[in-house]
Write an enzyme that holds these catalytic residues in place. Structure first.
Site, PDB file in Angstrom:
ATOM      1  CG  ASP A 302      -7.777  16.127  23.980  1.00  0.00           C
ATOM      2  OD1 ASP A 302      -8.539  15.215  23.641  1.00  0.00           O
ATOM      3  OD2 ASP A 302      -6.699  16.380  23.394  1.00  0.00           O
ATOM      4  CB  ILE A 303      -3.320  14.054  26.313  1.00  0.00           C
ATOM      5  CG1 ILE A 303      -3.720  13.455  27.665  1.00  0.00           C
ATOM      6  CG2 ILE A 303      -1.805  14.047  26.164  1.00  0.00           C
ATOM      7  CD1 ILE A 303      -3.348  12.002  27.826  1.00  0.00           C
ATOM      8  CD  GLU A 345      -6.600  11.808  22.456  1.00  0.00           C
ATOM      9  OE1 GLU A 345      -6.348  12.499  21.450  1.00  0.00           O
ATOM     10  OE2 GLU A 345      -7.032  10.653  22.387  1.00  0.00           O
TER      11      GLU A 345
END
Length: 563
Positions: A302-303, A345
Site C-alpha cells: 500500500d502506498i 492504492e
C-alpha cells in the site's frame, strides 16, 4: 469502385447513377459498342450493367469477351425490356451475376448486388494481406492458381512443387493451399504439421479426388475447406471468401472476447489484473498445491500517505503515480508472478514456487526500489508491505486476512517497511519501532479497547527504554508492569467474552493461560540474566502483548460489531 453502364436511356441511366453513388460507386455511361469494348479490354471497372437489346448483346459475343481463364471478370448485370427464359438461362450459363426486367426493376435488390460486389472487393483486399503458400506437385495446377491470383492483384504468394522445400519455411505463412496427393508427403501430413504450429491459419485442400473417406479426415486434422480439381474459379473464390470471412469473424470474436475478458479481469487505470481475477486465480492455485507441493506466497503493498499525493497534486497526478508504480512493480517481478491492483492504492502479488523467506526478500527489494524511484513532479514515495505464505488448510480468505494484518502492522509501526505473517518487529533496520494505536486494534468493546491501548502504550515504553539511555523508566520495572497488566486484562477479557457468549471462549481462555505461563518464563529468564532486555521485549511484545491481539483477539471482534 467504378460501375460502367451500357445504356442509351438517359432517364434510366440517372436512376442507376443515383443508386451507384449512394453505394460509393463511381458511375460512367456509354451507348457505343466500340467504347464499351475498349473499356472491357482495359478492365478498368468493377461492374458492368448492360441495358441494351439483349439479342444484339449476345450476337456480338459481348459477354463472352468478359470471360478469361474460366471466370467472369468483372461481374455483369443484365437489365432488359424482354423477358425470355431461354435467353435468361443463356446469360446465366455465361456467368452473369443478375438478370432484371426493366419494367419490374427492383432498386433494393440491385443495391444488394452492389453491396455483394463491395464485399467481394473487400475480401480480395483482405486476401492480399495474407502471406500465402501454394503447395502442389503439378506445375500446371500451380500456373492456373498463379494466373488467378495475379488477375486479382494477389501477389504475396509463394509456390512449391516439393513439400519438403515448403516445410523449411512453413511458419512464414498464414494462408495455405495444399494438394492432397504429392510425393514425399501427403496433404494431410502437411496439414497436421501446420496445425500443430499455427491454430489460426487458413488451410484449403486442393484435390482431384472426391474421396468420401479422406476428405473428412483432412478436415478433422485441420483443413478449413477443400476444392476439387479441375478448379472452378467461381467456386474456388467462393471457398476462399468463405474461409477468409470465417477467419476474420473468428479473429473479431477473439478480439471481442479479449476485450470482454480485459473488462472483466483488468483494472482500467493501470492495466493490471483486478481483484476478481486475482481471487479466482488464487483459488485455482490453492487447488493445485496438494498436487504440486510448491510453496505459494503473497505480497500486499500500500502506498504510504497516498491521500496527501491526491490532495497536494490532484487526482490526475495520483493516477499517474498508480500507473508509474504499476510499471515499476512489473519490471521487478518474474513473468510467472501475478500482479494485481487490489483496490485504491493497494497492490497484491502472487509469487509462484516461493516461500515466505524469499517472498519477504522480494518485498524488501521492491520496497527499496520504490523508495528510490523518482516520480515526475511528485518526487519520492514509499510503500508498506505485508507478506505471507500458504499454510495447510488455508483458503483465500485466511491468506488475505493474514497478509492484510501484516500490512496494517507495517503501517502502524512506521510505514515503509515489510511485515511477514503478522509478526510485529520491535526492531526494523536497527531502529526501534513505535506501535501506533488506532482503529486497526479496536474491538468495539470499550473495556477491552482500553486494556489493549494500555498494553500497546507500555510496549512502546519498553521498546524505547531498551534503546535509549535517557528513558526515565527502568526496562525491568516496565516488564513487571506489563506482566501485571496482561494478567488483569486476560481475566477481564475472559469475563466479557463469557458474558457475550463467544463460542470459542474456553479455547481463548486456555490460550491466555499458556501466554501467561510463557510470560512468567521470560521474566524469570530476564531476572536470571539468561536473556537480554531486547530478547524479552521481542517475545513479550511480539507474541503476547500485541501478538495475541492480532492472532487471537481479532477472531472475536465480530461479536462487538467489528467486521
Amino acid at each position: 469502385m467504378l460501375l460502367l453502364h451500357f445504356e442509351n436511356d438517359k432517364s434510366f441511366s440517372k436512376r442507376i447513377s443515383d443508386i451507384a453513388m449512394q453505394e460509393d460507386f463511381s458511375y460512367e455511361r456509354t451507348d457505343e459498342f466500340e467504347q464499351a469494348s475498349r473499356r472491357i479490354s482495359e478492365k478498368k471497372f468493377d461492374l458492368l450493367v448492360i441495358d441494351q437489346d439483349i439479342h444484339r448483346i449476345l450476337k456480338n459475343d459481348f459477354i463472352k469477351k468478359l470471360t478469361s481463364t474460366g471466370f467472369v471478370y468483372p461481374p455483369v448485370i443484365i437489365i432488359t425490356a424482354k423477358d425470355n427464359l431461354r435467353i435468361k438461362k443463356q446469360c446465366f450459363n455465361m456467368g452473369i451475376m443478375a438478370y432484371f426486367k426493366k419494367d419490374q426493376f427492383n432498386s433494393a435488390s440491385f443495391v444488394r448486388y452492389l453491396q455483394t460486389i463491395k464485399k467481394e472487393r473487400e475480401n480480395i483486399n483482405l486476401i492480399k494481406t495474407f502471406k500465402i503458400a501454394v503447395i502442389d506437385d503439378s506445375r500446371f495446377s500451380i500456373e492456373i492458381i498463379k494466373t488467378f491470383f495475379n488477375t486479382h492483384g494477389i501477389c504475396n504468394v509463394d509456390y512449391y512443387q516439393k513439400p519438403s522445400e515448403f516445410l523449411k519455411h512453413a511458419m512464414e505463412y498464414n494462408f495455405f493451399l495444399i494438394d492432397l496427393v504429392m510425393p514425399e508427403y501427403n496433404g494431410d501430413d502437411v496439414i497436421s504439421y501446420i496445425r500443430e504450429k499455427n491454430e489460426e491459419a487458413i488451410i484449403i485442400l486442393v484435390t482431384a479426388y472426391n474421396n468420401e473417406n479422406i476428405l473428412p479426415h483432412c478436415l478433422s486434422v485441420g483443413a478449413n475447406d477443400f476444392v476439387l480439381k479441375p478448379l472452378d474459379f467461381k467456386m474456388f473464390m467462393a471457398r476462399i471468401k468463405s474461409c477468409v470471412s470465417q477467419y476474420y469473424l473468428k479473429k473479431e470474436l477473439l478480439s471481442k472476447n479479449e476485450k470482454l475478458f480485459n473488462l472483466a479481469t483488468k483494472d482500467a487505470l493501470t492495466g493490471l489484473y483486478n481483484r476478481i481475477y486475482f481471487i479466482e486465480t488464487c483459488q485455482n492455485k490453492l487447488k493445485e498445491i496438494n498436487r504440486t507441493k510448491q510453496p505459494l506466497s503473497f505480497i500486499l503493498l500500500d502506498i504510504d500517505h497516498f491521500k496527501t499525493v491526491n490532495d497536494r497534486y490532484g487526482h490526475l497526478k495520483g493516477d499517474f503515480v498508480l500507473k508509474e508504480l504499476s510499471c515499476v512493480l512489473n519490471d521487478n517481478l518474474r513473468a510467472a508472478d501475478i500482479l494485481c491492483r487490489w483496490g485504491g492504492e493497494e497492490f497484491i502479488i502472487l509469487l509462484i514456487n516461493t516461500d515466505v523467506t524469499s517472498a519477504t526478500n522480494v518485498a524488501e527489494k521492491i520496497r527499496a526500489i520504490i523508495a528510490g524511484h523518482y516520480f515526475k513532479e511528485i518526487g519520492a514515495i514509499t510503500a508498506s508491505f505485508g507478506v505471507t505464505q500458504y499454510r495447510e488448510n488455508d483458503d483465500d480468505e485466511t491468506i488475505f486476512k493474514r497478509t492484510d494484518n501484516s500490512l496494517y502492522l507495517a503501517k502502524l509501526t512506521g510505514r515503509n517497511k515489510v511485515i511477514s505473517d503478522e509478526e510485529l518487529k520491535i526492531i526494523y533496520n536497527d531502529k526501534p519501532t513505535t506501535i501506533q494505536w488506532g482503529p486497526f486494534f479496536k474491538s468495539g468493546n470499550i473495556h477491552i479497547d482500553r486494556d489493549h491501548h494500555r498494553l500497546i502504550s507500555i510496549s512502546n515504553q519498553i521498546i524505547h527504554s531498551c534503546f535509549s539511555a535517557a528513558e526515565s523508566k527502568n526496562p525491568a520495572d516496565l516488564f513487571i508492569t506489563l506482566g501485571e497488566e496482561l494478567k488483569n486484562h486476560f481475566k477481564r477479557e475472559a469475563e466479557i467474552l463469557a458474558k457475550a457468549g463467544y463460542p470459542l471462549y474456553l479455547k481463548h481462555k486456555e490460550n491466555h493461560s499458556l501466554l501467561l505461563k510463557n510470560a512468567d518464563i521470560v521474566l524469570r529468564n530476564l531476572k536470571d540474566e539468561k536473556i537480554t532486555f531486547i530478547d524479552a521485549a521481542k517475545y513479550l511484545i511480539q507474541e503476547i502483548a500485541v501478538g495475541h491481539i492480532i492472532k487471537s483477539d481479532f477472531n472475536y471482534y465480530y461479536i462487538f460489531g467489528r467486521k
